[in-house]
Write an enzyme that holds these catalytic residues in place. Structure first.
Site, PDB file in Angstrom:
ATOM      1  N   TYR A   1      18.815   5.119  22.308  1.00  0.00           N
ATOM      2  CA  TYR A   1      18.820   5.598  20.931  1.00  0.00           C
ATOM      3  C   TYR A   1      18.315   4.498  20.003  1.00  0.00           C
ATOM      4  O   TYR A   1      18.936   3.438  19.887  1.00  0.00           O
ATOM      5  CB  TYR A   1      20.225   6.013  20.483  1.00  0.00           C
ATOM      6  CG  TYR A   1      20.856   7.136  21.273  1.00  0.00           C
ATOM      7  CD1 TYR A   1      20.098   8.001  22.062  1.00  0.00           C
ATOM      8  CD2 TYR A   1      22.221   7.342  21.223  1.00  0.00           C
ATOM      9  CE1 TYR A   1      20.703   9.022  22.776  1.00  0.00           C
ATOM     10  CE2 TYR A   1      22.832   8.364  21.937  1.00  0.00           C
ATOM     11  CZ  TYR A   1      22.069   9.200  22.713  1.00  0.00           C
ATOM     12  OH  TYR A   1      22.671  10.212  23.423  1.00  0.00           O
TER      13      TYR A   1
ATOM     14  N   HIS B   1      22.888   8.300  31.986  1.00  0.00           N
ATOM     15  CA  HIS B   1      22.360   9.265  31.027  1.00  0.00           C
ATOM     16  C   HIS B   1      21.693  10.452  31.726  1.00  0.00           C
ATOM     17  O   HIS B   1      21.790  11.592  31.270  1.00  0.00           O
ATOM     18  CB  HIS B   1      21.354   8.550  30.117  1.00  0.00           C
ATOM     19  CG  HIS B   1      21.264   9.111  28.749  1.00  0.00           C
ATOM     20  ND1 HIS B   1      20.770   8.398  27.683  1.00  0.00           N
ATOM     21  CD2 HIS B   1      21.593  10.320  28.238  1.00  0.00           C
ATOM     22  CE1 HIS B   1      20.791   9.143  26.596  1.00  0.00           C
ATOM     23  NE2 HIS B   1      21.287  10.308  26.913  1.00  0.00           N
TER      24      HIS B   1
ATOM     25  N   PRO C   1      27.243  20.109  20.035  1.00  0.00           N
ATOM     26  CA  PRO C   1      28.174  21.242  20.030  1.00  0.00           C
ATOM     27  C   PRO C   1      27.901  22.241  18.910  1.00  0.00           C
ATOM     28  O   PRO C   1      28.478  23.328  18.911  1.00  0.00           O
ATOM     29  CB  PRO C   1      29.533  20.563  19.830  1.00  0.00           C
ATOM     30  CG  PRO C   1      29.211  19.323  19.051  1.00  0.00           C
ATOM     31  CD  PRO C   1      27.893  18.855  19.602  1.00  0.00           C
ATOM     32  N   LEU C   2      27.032  21.859  17.985  1.00  0.00           N
ATOM     33  CA  LEU C   2      26.640  22.766  16.902  1.00  0.00           C
ATOM     34  C   LEU C   2      25.203  23.258  17.095  1.00  0.00           C
ATOM     35  O   LEU C   2      24.542  23.643  16.133  1.00  0.00           O
ATOM     36  CB  LEU C   2      26.801  22.075  15.543  1.00  0.00           C
ATOM     37  CG  LEU C   2      28.250  21.675  15.217  1.00  0.00           C
ATOM     38  CD1 LEU C   2      28.318  20.879  13.926  1.00  0.00           C
ATOM     39  CD2 LEU C   2      29.146  22.916  15.134  1.00  0.00           C
TER      40      LEU C   2
ATOM     41  N   ARG D   1      22.471  21.648  17.847  1.00  0.00           N
ATOM     42  CA  ARG D   1      21.543  20.767  17.115  1.00  0.00           C
ATOM     43  C   ARG D   1      21.414  21.188  15.648  1.00  0.00           C
ATOM     44  O   ARG D   1      20.363  21.066  15.038  1.00  0.00           O
ATOM     45  CB  ARG D   1      20.169  20.738  17.796  1.00  0.00           C
ATOM     46  CG  ARG D   1      20.232  20.245  19.223  1.00  0.00           C
ATOM     47  CD  ARG D   1      18.856  20.004  19.820  1.00  0.00           C
ATOM     48  NE  ARG D   1      18.973  19.708  21.251  1.00  0.00           N
ATOM     49  CZ  ARG D   1      19.254  18.519  21.759  1.00  0.00           C
ATOM     50  NH1 ARG D   1      19.434  17.493  20.951  1.00  0.00           N
ATOM     51  NH2 ARG D   1      19.358  18.338  23.059  1.00  0.00           N
TER      52      ARG D   1
ATOM     53  N   THR E   1      25.403  25.404  12.112  1.00  0.00           N
ATOM     54  CA  THR E   1      25.998  25.047  10.811  1.00  0.00           C
ATOM     55  C   THR E   1      25.561  26.005   9.714  1.00  0.00           C
ATOM     56  O   THR E   1      26.188  26.055   8.647  1.00  0.00           O
ATOM     57  CB  THR E   1      25.583  23.629  10.384  1.00  0.00           C
ATOM     58  OG1 THR E   1      24.166  23.611  10.126  1.00  0.00           O
ATOM     59  CG2 THR E   1      25.928  22.611  11.453  1.00  0.00           C
ATOM     60  N   GLY E   2      24.465  26.739   9.932  1.00  0.00           N
ATOM     61  CA  GLY E   2      23.924  27.623   8.910  1.00  0.00           C
ATOM     62  C   GLY E   2      23.008  26.930   7.937  1.00  0.00           C
ATOM     63  O   GLY E   2      22.456  27.565   7.035  1.00  0.00           O
TER      64      GLY E   2
END
Length: 330
Positions: free
Chosen positions: A57, A125, A205-206, A208, A212-213
């Site tokens: 990262y 990984h 978990p969302l 990406r 979330t909307g």
């Protein structure tokens, strides 16, 4: 804050973690260090002690960031990092290496960047498809005996590989993508984790950000965001419009319960006792919203409605582009 105990980790791990990757790369320009530190500090205040990073990262910058923050808070933070995915001098993905020699070399480099003596949880990984997992786990066992890591993890592996690995050294956690829009772990991996006593760490978990909307079209993303540049097909063209419509159904159910779409999506994951979601965020408000998911109670009927709204086969587009999958040996 609710917690669980991971094998080998010397303190309880918060049921919700913090994914730090986006602070350094991939989802638009890197955050300012002060902003990142503010988010991490607020996470600790809220009881979130499980911070997730990796050597690839930001080409090491994310580990340095987490290390600087942890310098005077080491006893308060459970640091998870990863090795195996290699990048070339230009930052391009250059394949996977999980040979014992490379694992040990990569761990030494991560320890230096983090500025710590021991990494709490150290994942492979990805697996390179060449080195037997038994050999790779042997290297992690050596690192644990030397006090350089406390616990070992794997990412994106099969149930069979997990069981082979556990025969050599305990696998404290398996990290894979899991959300209402990615249900693959339900095909045996969650059961295998329960059988082996491994925690399951859910990244993205969302979906990406889809759940979330906040993402309605590609224009909602920075030009350099990998979701906009074709690396994640679910965010391209007609697939994105289709998937946004699915996310809208989740949002409607959330509205009925007076919670946010992100909170209901995380609460759905948290129904499983050994699942630890690690949503990434660069904003304190989003962090606080995510932590609020721990207080959302979902009934079996609520969960069934969510699963019916986003059945696995309804999501359009692969998780990664073909090029990305080849580059990381998947």
């Amino acid at each position: 804050m609710k917690h669980l105990q991971m094998t080998g980790v010397d303190r309880p791990v918060s049921r919700l973690g913090l994914g730090c990757m986006g602070m350094s790369e991939f989802y638009g320009p890197p955050s300012d260090d002060a902003d990142s530190f503010a988010v991490m500090a607020r996470a600790l205040e809220l009881g979130v002690n499980f911070f997730d990073t990796a050597d690839m990262y930001g080409q090491g910058e994310n580990e340095r960031l987490v290390g600087r923050f942890a310098a005077d808070r080491r006893d308060d933070i459970v640091i998870a990092s990863k090795c195996g995915i290699r990048r070339d001098g230009n930052g391009a993905l250059a394949g996977v290496d999980t040979s014992p020699s490379y694992i040990k070399q990569a761990c030494e480099a991560s320890l230096a960047r983090l500025g710590v003596e021991t990494i709490d949880l150290y994942y492979l990984h990805r697996l390179d498809g060449v080195t037997p997992v038994e050999d790779s786990m042997g290297a992690l066992a050596d690192l644990a005996r030397e006090g350089k890591i406390r616990a070992a993890g794997l990412s994106e592996v099969s149930p069979e590989t997990l069981k082979r690995a556990c025969a050599v050294f305990p696998v404290s956690a398996v990290q894979s993508e899991y959300s209402l829009t990615t249900r693959d772990p339900e095909d045996g991996m969650l059961a295998a984790c329960e059988e082996t006593g491994s925690a399951f760490v859910a990244y993205s978990p969302l979906g990406r950000g889809l759940l979330t909307g906040a993402i309605r079209s590609a224009e909602d993303l920075a030009e350099t965001d990998l979701r906009r540049t074709g690396n994640f097909p679910r965010f391209s063209g007609d697939a994105l419009a289709h998937n946004v419509a699915l996310a809208d159904q989740v949002a409607a159910i959330a509205g009925e319960k007076n919670v946010t779409p992100a909170q209901i999506a995380l609460a759905w994951l948290l129904r499983r006792d050994n699942v630890v979601p690690i949503p990434g965020t660069r904003k304190i408000a989003r962090l606080e919203e995510n932590v609020g998911a721990l207080d959302v109670a979902l009934s079996d009927a609520d969960a069934a409605r969510l699963e019916a709204a986003v059945p696995p086969e309804a999501v359009e587009g692969e998780r990664y582009s073909e090029a990305s999958m080849r580059a990381v040996g998947r």
